[in-house]
Scaffold this motif. Structure first.
Motif, PDB file in Angstrom:
ATOM      1  N   ALA A   1       0.766  -1.292   0.056  1.00 55.56           N
ATOM      2  CA  ALA A   1       0.046  -0.095  -0.008  1.00 55.56           C
ATOM      3  C   ALA A   1       0.983   1.348   0.050  1.00 55.56           C
ATOM      4  O   ALA A   1       0.702   2.120  -0.763  1.00 55.56           O
ATOM      5  CB  ALA A   1      -1.176   0.057   1.169  1.00 55.56           C
ATOM      6  N   LEU A   2       1.837   1.214   0.858  1.00 55.95           N
ATOM      7  CA  LEU A   2       2.591   2.479   0.911  1.00 55.95           C
ATOM      8  C   LEU A   2       3.440   2.584  -0.473  1.00 55.95           C
ATOM      9  O   LEU A   2       3.705   3.716  -0.853  1.00 55.95           O
ATOM     10  CB  LEU A   2       3.876   2.205   2.302  1.00 55.95           C
ATOM     11  N   GLN A   3       4.026   1.531  -1.029  1.00 49.41           N
ATOM     12  CA  GLN A   3       4.532   1.676  -2.319  1.00 49.41           C
ATOM     13  C   GLN A   3       3.539   2.204  -3.305  1.00 49.41           C
ATOM     14  O   GLN A   3       4.074   3.347  -4.053  1.00 49.41           O
ATOM     15  CB  GLN A   3       4.953   0.479  -2.893  1.00 49.41           C
ATOM     16  N   HIS A   4       2.350   1.889  -3.499  1.00 47.52           N
ATOM     17  CA  HIS A   4       1.562   2.419  -4.292  1.00 47.52           C
ATOM     18  C   HIS A   4       0.861   3.689  -4.064  1.00 47.52           C
ATOM     19  O   HIS A   4       0.696   4.709  -5.036  1.00 47.52           O
ATOM     20  CB  HIS A   4       0.400   1.289  -4.777  1.00 47.52           C
ATOM     21  N   PHE A   5       0.829   4.076  -2.890  1.00 49.82           N
ATOM     22  CA  PHE A   5       0.450   5.562  -2.461  1.00 49.82           C
ATOM     23  C   PHE A   5       1.522   6.386  -2.750  1.00 49.82           C
ATOM     24  O   PHE A   5       1.153   7.566  -3.313  1.00 49.82           O
ATOM     25  CB  PHE A   5       0.323   5.463  -0.925  1.00 49.82           C
ATOM     26  N   SER A   6       2.667   6.046  -2.394  1.00 48.90           N
ATOM     27  CA  SER A   6       3.844   6.917  -3.033  1.00 48.90           C
ATOM     28  C   SER A   6       3.773   7.140  -4.524  1.00 48.90           C
ATOM     29  O   SER A   6       4.220   8.332  -4.980  1.00 48.90           O
ATOM     30  CB  SER A   6       5.115   6.427  -2.443  1.00 48.90           C
ATOM     31  N   GLU A   7       3.626   6.086  -5.069  1.00 48.21           N
ATOM     32  CA  GLU A   7       3.691   6.383  -6.632  1.00 48.21           C
ATOM     33  C   GLU A   7       2.680   7.198  -7.263  1.00 48.21           C
ATOM     34  O   GLU A   7       2.798   8.229  -8.022  1.00 48.21           O
ATOM     35  CB  GLU A   7       3.737   4.952  -7.253  1.00 48.21           C
ATOM     36  N   SER A   8       1.264   7.043  -6.567  1.00 49.07           N
ATOM     37  CA  SER A   8       0.284   7.716  -6.956  1.00 49.07           C
ATOM     38  C   SER A   8       0.573   9.282  -6.406  1.00 49.07           C
ATOM     39  O   SER A   8       0.025  10.313  -7.434  1.00 49.07           O
ATOM     40  CB  SER A   8      -1.114   7.201  -6.403  1.00 49.07           C
ATOM     41  N   ILE A   9       1.067   9.492  -5.258  1.00 52.31           N
ATOM     42  CA  ILE A   9       1.235  10.949  -4.903  1.00 52.31           C
ATOM     43  C   ILE A   9       2.165  11.569  -5.921  1.00 52.31           C
ATOM     44  O   ILE A   9       2.107  12.783  -6.348  1.00 52.31           O
ATOM     45  CB  ILE A   9       1.629  10.926  -3.485  1.00 52.31           C
ATOM     46  N   GLN A  10       3.246  10.941  -6.348  1.00 52.75           N
ATOM     47  CA  GLN A  10       3.969  11.556  -7.201  1.00 52.75           C
ATOM     48  C   GLN A  10       3.444  11.569  -8.482  1.00 52.75           C
ATOM     49  O   GLN A  10       3.785  12.555  -9.184  1.00 52.75           O
ATOM     50  CB  GLN A  10       5.297  10.312  -7.719  1.00 52.75           C
ATOM     51  N   GLU A  11       2.833  10.882  -8.952  1.00 50.34           N
ATOM     52  CA  GLU A  11       1.937  11.135 -10.311  1.00 50.34           C
ATOM     53  C   GLU A  11       1.056  12.122 -10.262  1.00 50.34           C
ATOM     54  O   GLU A  11       0.833  13.169 -11.071  1.00 50.34           O
ATOM     55  CB  GLU A  11       1.119   9.796 -10.562  1.00 50.34           C
ATOM     56  N   TYR A  12       0.246  12.413  -9.010  1.00 54.17           N
ATOM     57  CA  TYR A  12      -0.576  13.366  -8.699  1.00 54.17           C
ATOM     58  C   TYR A  12       0.443  14.824  -8.795  1.00 54.17           C
ATOM     59  O   TYR A  12      -0.233  15.796  -9.550  1.00 54.17           O
ATOM     60  CB  TYR A  12      -1.189  13.146  -7.397  1.00 54.17           C
ATOM     61  N   LEU A  13       1.346  14.955  -8.274  1.00 55.63           N
ATOM     62  CA  LEU A  13       2.325  16.060  -8.384  1.00 55.63           C
ATOM     63  C   LEU A  13       2.808  16.346  -9.517  1.00 55.63           C
ATOM     64  O   LEU A  13       2.962  17.326  -9.722  1.00 55.63           O
ATOM     65  CB  LEU A  13       3.261  15.782  -7.129  1.00 55.63           C
ATOM     66  N   ALA A  14       3.189  15.308 -10.147  1.00 50.89           N
ATOM     67  CA  ALA A  14       3.790  15.541 -11.707  1.00 50.89           C
ATOM     68  C   ALA A  14       2.623  15.903 -12.811  1.00 50.89           C
ATOM     69  O   ALA A  14       2.872  16.323 -13.560  1.00 50.89           O
ATOM     70  CB  ALA A  14       4.393  14.405 -12.310  1.00 50.89           C
ATOM     71  N   ASN A  15       1.307  15.933 -12.374  1.00 54.50           N
ATOM     72  CA  ASN A  15       0.110  16.454 -13.209  1.00 54.50           C
ATOM     73  C   ASN A  15      -0.897  17.350 -12.485  1.00 54.50           C
ATOM     74  O   ASN A  15      -1.972  17.135 -12.360  1.00 54.50           O
ATOM     75  CB  ASN A  15      -0.531  14.980 -13.730  1.00 54.50           C
ATOM     76  N   LEU A  16      -0.249  18.214 -11.718  1.00 53.35           N
ATOM     77  CA  LEU A  16      -1.025  19.258 -10.920  1.00 53.35           C
ATOM     78  C   LEU A  16      -2.058  19.996 -11.751  1.00 53.35           C
ATOM     79  O   LEU A  16      -3.061  20.355 -11.328  1.00 53.35           O
ATOM     80  CB  LEU A  16      -0.065  20.072 -10.159  1.00 53.35           C
TER      81      LEU A  16
END
Length: 1607
Positions: A188-203
């Protein structure tokens, strides 16, 4: 109501999820999805209710329902309302968490439903799932996994929840005690982190652009502390990997200062894992992410970790990645990415670490370091720019490495350097030289065993990679043009780069062409600026020299010539015009040929070595200074290149010419050279190199032996003879024979052998030409002949590749004429060896290349000529009949050889010998030529040999023999006999391959022989001629028979008492030779004898025991030559066949109380004799005279022998015969009778009858008790078509047998008549009424088969005389109806025939006759549609189709019958029997026009053609569409009829019935849906859903899904 039925359908399907067959489960899933497409909300609610009500349903079955729900949700997410979504979410949430234990398939399916709903309703999903995620309570495993998967599938919807989720999750980390729970937290932590990075990359696309990284940093760091400080130390490897996978993405979200603070612990912690895990990919991937995160924050502590990082990462690259293990390859990629990150930050330290490793003693370390260098050069070009000189200097040592894997890695580094400008630096030339050296590596000639290390490389592999790299740099890297040009030219001339010439030339050609494109002057080579370049002359010489062997080194000749063509202006400007024309022609010549087909003599000019040496020899011969002569000879011996044939030849000729005036000095110098240190040193030096010493020493010895031969040939004869044996031969054999441990060992060297043979030839010729110097006895003659014989024996018999045989025989020819005479054993061995060594050679193959075949043909011709000359020399020594007989005693077996090429050579040699004998014959007294008859018998059959050349030479032999006889009778040698001379005129007749011409020619030859052979040799000639019958060449055997018969016709009267012996000899020769022409000749002989002694010959043949062997059969057939005799024989045999009963009943031991039928011998023997006589073509007229009697007798003989066995004595004989090879013919009574009937038909002019029966397999049927009547029908049909005029007498002879006491004869006759009735010929011959009455009379026969055949005959009238059917319609129809109602018909055979026959009669009956019985017949045959007997199904369905023609006027009534049978006909399109399917297609095509639906009729006509395959499912889909458009009111009736077939015994029909229903409901209009009585239908389908066959259950599930249409 609709909802309850839909729910019932869904429930039925869900009940069936317990099916164990995966295909059925898949179809249930598909059906549920289909229902869901119609009413997604209703189905989702039904699934929810079902799962709640069936709480105990096992999880594998729940999984099917949940997967269907997921599919329905995904496909209809936009149509779902909030209430349904809430129900689905609640159900999936409960299903997912019902069991606290992890049941992966079940809970994963439920989780997937939630993820699917979360695509649109993320808030509602989270609202429900968060209730399962309470602070302080460890959540379910799949709650966390669902969160993780939601964060991936709906990033923008999920990230806003993550802050609160992380806040709740962090305290739970300490509560997780089980490994799988810790692992899912990491997931869960791995995918949460990846999703947050994707979110921040596409603000810019995010719903909340105010979200920042620091929103999550503290929570992520808190989680990091647990994962790193606690869980990473766990002993479970899977958990550690899960932690590592999470730490990589998490590092990007940690606060910068915290990450900086943790790096001194984090990086060593990660690096430590490499020692604990064999699979390092996840570690390397995470480490790379951590390094990238560290670089992003500008970490200062990374500097401290650098050494540990480099030391740990390098071994990961040094271990070769197995391409078959994907993760190993991925790990290499991630580690190289790590090095890229580090090199960009710390270029100096990374290089300082790596470059010394290039000097490591460990091969893997060197290879791994080079791989990293290539990566850095490619991925960090800006950082490496100023390091280029340093990197270039560090590559010096790897350039000297001999390891193949290191070499390959260096080549890859050079390729990378070339792209980034390294090779333009000082030291770049050394790199290119290394690359060229690898291109020049020698090939591995010996195939190596599979290496233990799969990564091991051969020099071939390195060479291949280097060649490709050089060409790539030359053609695609533009910045390399000035580096490579003209530098690569320096490598063309050194010998060590020879193997690299092909790629060098190709690369230089491309570079030169680029230079030419840049401008005319740029392609010129500036020799003044490039001192190391080869001169134009060296360049031209080198390229032309390598072109002399154009196919060596991967066809370097073509590449060299093409480079020369491009460089023309750089070599000399004037070459342009010349080379532009010549070089392309040279290249084309090479490309059009192969290495084998190219003539080397055409390609290169031969040096005139022989000419030069002759000049030297002539000069020395004229020299008066003996010292100068010896000095020059010594120099020649010391400097000669002995390995070149032309030089050896020249040296020997030089010594020979010199010996004319300086014999003593020449012989002395040759002997002195052998004893000299120069010769001994040469041999000693050669012996060091074992691979080459033998061949080179043999070349020196060959040259010296050849020198002695030339010396003997040229020296003065008066000086030569005293020195031949003492000096010359002694030294020659000293060189030729090598001694090992005192034992003489003869060489196998071809050159040495040929030189010895040539020398002996020269010596023998020199001795023979020196006879005038006095009598000379050559004491070593026998020894030399024996040596030549050994050479010939050593040559392989399967090929002629060398001239050893030919030259050895030439040498023997010269030796034979010298004194003393050879002994008889030596002479015999010489002749046998030479004959075997030449005549047995295989024929010259024609498939070889042109030049080679020409040389081989010349060698073959020279070898044959040498053999002739040798044999003439031997014959000259004994020119007498005895000498001639002795010569042909050796040649005889070859003249009679079974191989054509051996005979051809032997007869050619014989003709030459006889001509030589005649030319040398000088008879002083009249003496008998005692062996004339034997020799004539030897050659006369050859006048008909299959080889034209043999025939011509054989006639020459006879011509010579007869003239030799005339000479011995006292005639002069120049006397010309008119008859003998006539033989020459017959030669033209022997040119014809036609046997008729050869026969006539052999007759004429036999006439001449008969008149010229003395009487005392006539019998010996005849006896020898009889032996000629077994000649392997059938043409020669035929010639022998012609000559024998000629003699017998002329002198048969005097051989009367020898007739029995002659018959015995004929039989024995027939046994010995199985040839047609021999059999015919024997028959002619038997006929000649039988025409004079009929009773004796016939009685002896009849006395032969059964079965007749093939030779006795041949003699029987000889009696058919004369028609009158043949007719008398056949009448006598017909009378005998009826004299005895066909069989006798005998009690069988095996059958208990039963009996078996045993054939009587006399009819059996007569049948065999009839067969043999009638098999002769000449018996035709006699068979025609007795045609009806023979046909009827033999047909009834066949009938009477069905099931009849041979007597036991003959059974054992037949078994013995079959065990010793194929029997001449089967003696089985029935088979024998069938074969005799066949031959009678053929001989009686009815070949077409026999062929027609055979093509249909009728003869086998005739001999089969079960199929006999079918065979008779085929025979009758063929007779009607091809032998109509014969039928009246045949029918007349057959009619009495209808009342035979034997059932078999009644069956045969009825079957014959029944088939005849199908032909119009019966009506034409006015036989119809008689035969129809006969058939009607047989309807009450006690035999069922007779009754069935009688009905068949009546039905056949429709074909034979259709116009008579109307006249007798009522009578025929009554017979058919009575046949259908036959009570004594347990197997329905008569009924079946009645239906088939009625189908044929229908087209010709009166409308009124059939309409009165139309419904009665239709109703009567309907039960047969589903009969277990396929023939009944087929016939009844075909008849039903035919009945539709008479439905006019009864349209409504008969339409009802069609509709009643429609379902049955459509379902039986899936019948297991093809013939029933064909009948259904026919019936449906016939019914189509009566159904009132144009679309359906068109479909039946188009899709149900006999020659068209049918896609049943697609067809039924369209049929149901038309049915529901035209007959919607019949829906319930059609469904009800299909329900009947749910219990069918045929699987395909049982599966087709529910499919039929499914298509009906698919196409019915809503207005007619109420017709369907759903409850019983669903119940029936539910019952069928339990069918044992999965294919049926699949169709049921499919149909259940379609019932949604009628709800």
């Amino acid at each position: 109501m609709m909802e309850s039925r839909l729910k019932r359908l869904a429930t039925t399907l869900m009940d069936a999820t317990t099916d164990k067959d995966p295909l059925v489960q898949e179809q249930i899933y598909t059906a549920l999805c289909y229902l869901g497409e119609s009413e997604p909300e209703e189905i989702l609610n039904s699934c929810d209710e079902y799962l709640r009500q069936h709480d105990k349903l096992a999880y594998p079955h729940r999984v099917i329902i949940l997967k269907a729900m997921e599919t329905v949700v995904r496909n209809n997410i936009s149509l779902l309302d909030k209430n349904t979504v809430k129900v689905v979410i609640f159900l999936a949430s409960n299903e997912m968490t019902k069991s606290k234990e992890v049941i992966r398939d079940w809970q994963q399916a439920a989780s997937s439903v939630l993820v699917a709903v979360g695509q649109r309703f993320i808030n509602k999903v989270m609202e429900e799932v968060l209730t399962k995620f309470q602070p302080g309570i460890l959540p379910h495993y799949f709650v966390l996994q669902t969160f993780a998967n939601l964060s991936v599938s709906n990033v923008f919807g999920m990230v806003p929840f993550l802050n609160s989720i992380l806040g709740t999750m962090l305290p739970m980390l300490g509560m997780a005690k089980q490994d799988h729970m810790k692992a899912v937290f990491c997931y869960a932590l791995q995918h949460f982190s990846e999703s947050i990075q994707e979110y921040l990359a596409n603000l810019d696309k995010a719903p909340d652009p105010t979200v920042r990284k620091d929103t999550f940093s503290n929570e992520i760091f808190s989680a990091y502390e647990v994962l790193f400080n606690s869980w990473l130390q766990h002993r479970e490897a899977k958990l550690r990997l899960a932690v590592v996978e999470a730490l990589g993405p998490m590092s990007h979200l940690m606060p910068g200062e915290k990450l900086e603070e943790q790096l001194p612990r984090l990086i060593p912690g990660i690096l430590t894992l490499y020692k604990k895990h064999a699979e390092a990919f996840y570690i390397s991937k995470s480490l790379c992410q951590i390094l990238e995160a560290s670089v992003n924050i500008g970490s200062r502590s990374l500097d401290v970790q650098l050494d540990a990082l480099l030391a740990t990462l390098l071994p990961q690259i040094c271990v070769p990645a197995d391409p078959s293990v994907p993760l190993a390859v991925k790990n290499h990629t991630e580690v190289l990415r790590c090095f890229t990150v580090l090199a960009c930050c710390f270029p100096d330290r990374v290089l300082a670490f790596l470059l010394p490793k290039l000097e490591s003693s460990n091969e893997r370390t060197r290879v791994g370091t080079l791989l990293i260098m290539r990566q850095i050069i490619n991925s960090a070009p800006s950082q490496m720019e100023i390091k280029k000189p340093f990197i270039m200097s560090s590559m010096r040592l790897p350039l000297q490495d001999s390891n193949n894997k290191v070499k390959r890695a260096v080549v890859q580094v050079i390729s990378a350097m070339a792209h980034h400008g390294y090779l333009e630096q000082p030291g770049g030339e050394a790199m290119m030289e290394f690359l060229v050296r690898q291109c020049a590596l020698p090939s591995d000639l010996q195939p190596k065993k599979q290496p233990l290390d799969p990564d091991d490389l051969t020099s071939d592999s390195v060479q291949s990679i280097s060649v490709n790299t050089l060409f790539l740099l030359s053609t695609t890297v533009d910045r390399m043009n000035n580096v490579l040009w003209p530098y690569l030219l320096e490598f063309l001339t050194p010998i060590q780069f020879t193997n690299a010439l092909t790629p060098l030339c190709k690369s230089l050609m491309c570079l030169a062409m680029k230079k030419q494109e840049e401008g005319e002057g740029s392609s010129l080579i500036r020799y003044d600026l490039n001192a190391n370049l080869p001169s134009p002359y060296a360049l031209t010489t080198r390229l032309l020299v390598v072109s002399s062997q154009p196919y060596a080194g991967d066809s370097r000749g073509v590449a060299a010539l093409r480079l020369l063509a491009v460089l023309h202006s750089s070599i000399h400007p004037a070459l342009d015009h010349l080379w532009s024309k010549k070089v392309p022609l040279l290249v084309e010549h090479i490309e059009e040929n192969t290495e084998k087909s190219l003539s080397q003599k055409e390609w290169e000019e031969k040096l005139l070595l022989n000419f030069l040496y002759k000049c030297i020899g002539t000069t020395l011969g004229a020299c008066t200074s003996k010292d100068l002569v010896q000095k020059q000879l010594q120099e020649l011996l010391e400097t000669a290149r002995y390995h070149e044939e032309a030089e050896r030849e020249g040296l020997a000729s030089c010594f020979g010419i010199c010996a004319i005036n300086h014999l003593e000095e020449t012989l002395a110098k040759l002997e002195e050279f052998v004893r000299s240190d120069v010769f001994k040193k040469s041999v000693g030096l050669f012996s060091i190199f074992k691979d080459r010493s033998d061949g080179d020493v043999e070349r020196i010895k060959s040259s010296l032996i050849l020198c002695y031969g030339y010396v003997a040939a040229c020296a003065p004869k008066e000086l030569l003879l005293p020195r031949v044996e003492a000096d010359i031969l002694k030294n020659i054999f000293q060189y030729f024979n090598t001694k090992v441990l005192g034992i003489k060992v003869e060489t196998k060297d071809l050159t040495l052998k040929l030189c010895l043979i040539r020398s002996i030839c020269m010596i023998s010729q020199a001795i023979y030409s020196g006879r005038s110097c006095g009598d000379f006895v050559f004491s070593r003659k026998a020894e030399l002949v024996a040596q030549m014989v050994e050479f010939i024996k050593a040559e392989p018999l399967e090929t002629l590749r060398t001239p050893v045989r030919q030259r050895a025989m030439v040498a023997c020819t010269y030796l034979v004429i010298l004194e003393p005479h050879l002994s008889d054993p030596d002479r015999t061995e010489l002749m046998d060896t030479c004959l075997a060594g030449v005549l047995a050679l295989p024929p010259l193959e024609r498939e070889e290349n042109g030049g080679d075949i020409f040389n081989r043909e010349m060698l073959y011709g020279d070898t044959i000529s040498a053999l002739k000359d040798l044999l003439k020399s031997l014959l000259q020594r004994n020119l007498t009949p005895h000498g001639l007989q002795d010569m042909f005693a050796h040649l005889g077996p070859w003249i009679k050889s079974g191989k054509e090429h051996e005979r051809q050579r032997a007869v050619e040699v014989s003709a030459a010998l006889l001509d030589f004998y005649l030319s040398k014959l000088n008879v002083s007294t009249v003496i008998p030529f005692y062996n004339l008859g034997v020799l004539i018998a030897l050659f006369s059959p050859r006048c008909s040999d299959s080889q034209p050349s043999v025939r011509q030479h054989a006639l020459d032999c006879l011509h010579s023999l007869l003239y030799i006889q005339l000479c011995y009778e006292g005639f002069a040698r120049d006397h010309r006999d008119e008859m003998v001379e006539g033989l020459k005129a017959l030669k033209k007749g022997l040119e014809e391959p036609d046997f008729t011409v050869l026969f006539h020619t052999c007759n004429n030859i036999a006439t001449v022989i008969g008149k010229r052979v003395p009487p005392d040799q006539l019998m010996s000639l005849l006896l020898a001629m009889f032996e000629g019958l077994v000649d392997p060449d059938k043409n020669c055997s035929r010639a022998a028979t012609v000559m024998i018969n000629c003699l017998l016709k002329e002198r048969g009267g005097v051989l009367q008492e020898k007739v029995p012996d002659i018959m015995s000899i004929i039989h024995s020769k027939l046994e010995e030779v199985d040839e047609e022409h021999v059999r015919k000749a024997a028959q002619q002989t038997v006929y000649i004898l039988a025409s004079q002694h009929k009773s004796v010959v016939v009685s002896s043949l009849l006395g032969t025991s059964l079965p007749f062997d093939s030779h006795t059969c041949t003699m029987w057939r000889a009696l058919a030559t004369e028609p009158t005799l043949t007719t008398q024989m056949l009448e006598q045999l017909l009378e005998k066949i009826g004299r005895d009963v066909p069989y006798k009943e005998s009690r069988s031991f095996l059958l208990g109380s039963g009996t078996e039928r045993i054939a009587t011998p006399l009819p059996l023997a007569v049948t065999s004799a009839l067969y043999e006589i009638m098999s002769a073509p000449e018996a035709g007229p006699a068979v025609l005279d007795l045609y009806p009697q023979l046909f009827v007798t033999l047909l009834l003989r066949v009938s009477s022998t069905l099931g009849v066995q041979l007597p036991k004595s003959l059974q054992s004989k037949e078994r013995r015969s079959s065990s010793h090879g194929p029997a001449p013919r089967s003696l089985h009574p029935c088979s024998c009778a069938v074969e005799t009937l066949k031959v009678m038909l053929a001989r009686g002019g009815s070949e077409e009858v026999a062929r027609a029966v055979a093509s249909a397999g009728g003869w086998d049927m005739l001999a089969s008790p079960e199929r006999h009547h079918d065979g008779v029908a085929l025979l009758a049909g063929a007779m009607a078509r091809h032998a109509g005029p014969r039928l009246p007498l045949v029918v007349k002879n057959l009619l009495p047998s209808l009342s035979s006491i034997f059932d078999s004869q009644r069956v045969t006759t009825t079957a014959f008549f029944a088939q005849l009735l199908s032909s119009n010929v019966v009506n034409d011959l006015i036989l119809l009424e008689t035969m129809m009455d006969s058939m009607t009379g047989r309807q009450k026969d006690t035999c069922t088969l007779v009754r069935m055949l009688a009905l068949r005959g009546l039905g056949n009238i429709a074909s034979g005389a259709p116009e008579k059917v109307r006249k007798h319609g009522a009578k025929l129809l009554a017979s058919m109806v009575n046949g259908m109602d036959d009570k004594d018909d347990p197997h329905n055979l008569v009924a079946l025939e009645a239906m088939s026959s009625l189908s044929k009669l229908l087209d010709h009956l009166e409308q009124r006759d059939i309409q009165s019985m139309l419904l009665h017949i239709a109703i009567r045959i309907r039960p047969f549609f589903d009969s277990e007997q396929p023939d009944l199904r087929r016939s009844s369905i075909v008849l039903f189709g035919n009945l539709t023609k008479f439905s006019e006027g009864h349209g409504e009534v008969f339409l009802e019958q069609i509709l009643n049978g429609l379902v049955t006909l459509l379902l039986h399109l899936q019948d297991p029997r093809p013939e029933v399917v064909k009948a259904c297609k026919f019936a449906l095509r016939m019914c189509g026009p009566s159904m009132g639906c144009e679309g359906l009729c068109e479909m039946f006509l188009n899709h149900l053609r006999e020659d068209r395959s049918l896609h049943y499912g697609e067809f039924m889909n369209n049929v149901c569409k038309h049915l529901m458009q035209s007959y919607p009111e019949m829906l319930n009736r059609l469904i009800s009829t299909n329900l009947f077939y749910f219990k069918s015994s045929w699987v395909d029909i049982r599966a087709a019935a529910p499919m039929f229903i499914g298509f009906l409901v698919l196409h019915v209009d809503e207005d007619h849906c109420q017709q369907v009585d759903l409850d019983p239908l669903i119940s029936a389908l539910n019952l069928l859903l339990k069918d044992p066959v999965p294919a049926v259950r699949v169709k049921v599930a499919e149909t259940l899904g379609r019932l949604v249409r009628v709800l």
